[in-house]
Design a protein around this motif. Structure first.
Motif, short mmCIF file in Angstrom:
data_model
loop_
_atom_site.label_atom_id
_atom_site.label_comp_id
_atom_site.label_asym_id
_atom_site.label_seq_id
_atom_site.Cartn_x
_atom_site.Cartn_y
_atom_site.Cartn_z
N TYR A 214 0.78 -1.15 0.14
CA TYR A 214 0.12 -0.15 0.02
C TYR A 214 1.05 1.18 -0.05
N ALA A 215 0.26 2.39 -0.67
CA ALA A 215 1.13 3.46 -0.71
C ALA A 215 0.38 4.74 -0.90
N PHE A 216 0.94 5.99 -0.29
CA PHE A 216 0.39 7.00 -0.38
C PHE A 216 1.16 7.87 -1.46
N THR A 217 0.51 8.92 -2.04
CA THR A 217 0.91 9.76 -3.14
C THR A 217 0.95 11.05 -3.02
N THR A 218 1.91 11.85 -3.62
CA THR A 218 1.68 13.27 -3.38
C THR A 218 2.31 13.98 -4.37
N LYS A 219 2.32 15.35 -4.89
CA LYS A 219 3.22 15.93 -5.77
C LYS A 219 4.20 16.97 -5.15
N LYS A 222 5.47 19.78 -9.37
CA LYS A 222 4.80 18.92 -10.33
C LYS A 222 5.19 17.46 -10.66
N MET A 223 6.14 16.86 -9.83
CA MET A 223 6.58 15.63 -9.80
C MET A 223 6.08 14.72 -8.82
N VAL A 224 5.63 13.39 -9.45
CA VAL A 224 4.62 12.50 -8.54
C VAL A 224 5.68 11.80 -7.42
N TYR A 225 5.40 11.72 -6.33
CA TYR A 225 6.22 10.95 -5.26
C TYR A 225 5.10 10.01 -4.65
N PHE A 226 5.93 8.79 -4.09
CA PHE A 226 5.00 7.91 -3.46
C PHE A 226 5.77 7.48 -2.10
N LYS A 227 4.96 7.24 -1.12
CA LYS A 227 5.18 6.33 0.15
C LYS A 227 4.80 5.31 0.27
N TYR A 228 5.35 4.13 0.51
CA TYR A 228 5.07 2.72 0.75
C TYR A 228 5.00 2.61 1.99
N TYR A 229 4.07 2.33 2.73
CA TYR A 229 3.57 2.37 4.17
C TYR A 229 3.16 0.87 4.67
#
Length: 282
Positions: A214-219, A222-229
């Motif tokens: 499972y992951a969160f996402t943010t920008k 203007k670049m996409v980032y992911f946080k795997y939690y």
């Protein structure tokens, strides 16, 4: 949580470095069954594989948000694979030894893809034929057609008020058919199919052990980032359960067939894949 996923798999609970099979009928406090059965060799047994992936996940989780492999949300899986040192591919083998990895963005309503298999038919280009006959007008070129649909065995799915699609398991022929009907429910054709033995082999090859990440996402800028939690591990129950979930409409087939627009391949079919999927609400 995916209700249908729990029906296909049994969840593996991690206790003090050991890996156990957590059955649905085992209540808290009862003894759980160990799954220390080797799959490739003693070093790469199931529990060792899970331990290795668990340790990789912990290091990734500690990183917090990481930049996406590509600047879009669909790269959540490819980004995780890159972080564990795996090159992106669409092979029929699992992602990490015997473990198939699936990633899911929190709050996402997209389906989770289980396996990808092209169907069989009288010609070598059955999906291309289905798109050109039963598809609808391409938005970018009205001379071309596209076919984007999720079909199941429980009820018919309408294609732009023209045709109805439905899956049907024929246990006598040992096949899963695509049935196409007119709006009066008259059968037009039943010629495209998957052999059940091929599906079975792919399921056991690809889905013996499943890791759901499972992951969160943010920008940022203007670049996409992911946080795997979070990561959960599951072990496959049996193929008969898989078939029953197809028959009940829980496992569906997603067909996404578009077109190339480059000069060299203009008008040729571009397949985004034919996948056996589960929707979150199922």
């Amino acid at each position: 949580m995916y209700n249908a996923l729990i029906k296909i798999f049994l969840k593996i609970k991690i206790l003090e470095g050991f890996f156990y099979l957590l059955s649905n009928n085992i209540s808290r406090g009862e003894k759980m069954v160990s799954i220390n059965n080797p799959t490739q060799n003693n070093i790469k047994s199931i529990d060792k594989q899970i331990e290795m992936l668990q340790q990789k996940f912990k290091r990734i989780k500690e990183k917090g948000y990481v930049i996406g492999y590509q600047n879009n949300l669909t790269s959540v899986g490819a980004t995780f694979e890159k972080l564990i040192g795996k090159d992106f591919d669409s092979l029929s083998k699992p992602d990490f030894f015997d473990i198939e990895i699936k990633t899911k963005l929190v709050h996402s309503k997209t389906c989770i893809s289980l396996i990808n298999i092209n169907p069989t038919g009288p010609t070598n280009k059955e999906i291309n034929r289905l798109k050109n006959i039963y598809g609808y007008t391409d938005k970018r070129d009205n001379k071309l057609k596209t076919l984007n649909i999720v079909i199941n065995a429980k009820k018919v799915e309408k294609i732009r008020n023209n045709f109805l699609f439905k899956l049907e398991i024929d246990r006598t022929m040992n096949r899963l058919y695509i049935c196409i009907l007119d709006l009066n429910l008259n059968l037009i054709e039943k010629r495209v199919y998957w052999d059940l033995d091929i599906i079975k082999n792919r399921v056991y090859q690809k889905l013996k052990i499943l890791a759901l990440v499972y992951a969160f996402t943010t920008k940022r800028n203007k670049m996409v980032y992911f946080k795997y939690y979070k990561i959960n591990f599951y072990i496959l129950k049996d193929f008969n359960t898989f078939l029953k979930l197809i028959e009940s409409g829980k496992i569906k087939i997603s067909m996404k067939q578009g077109n190339y627009y480059t000069k060299e391949k203009y008008g040729q079919t571009y397949s985004h894949g034919i996948s056996f999927v589960i929707k979150k609400e199922d």
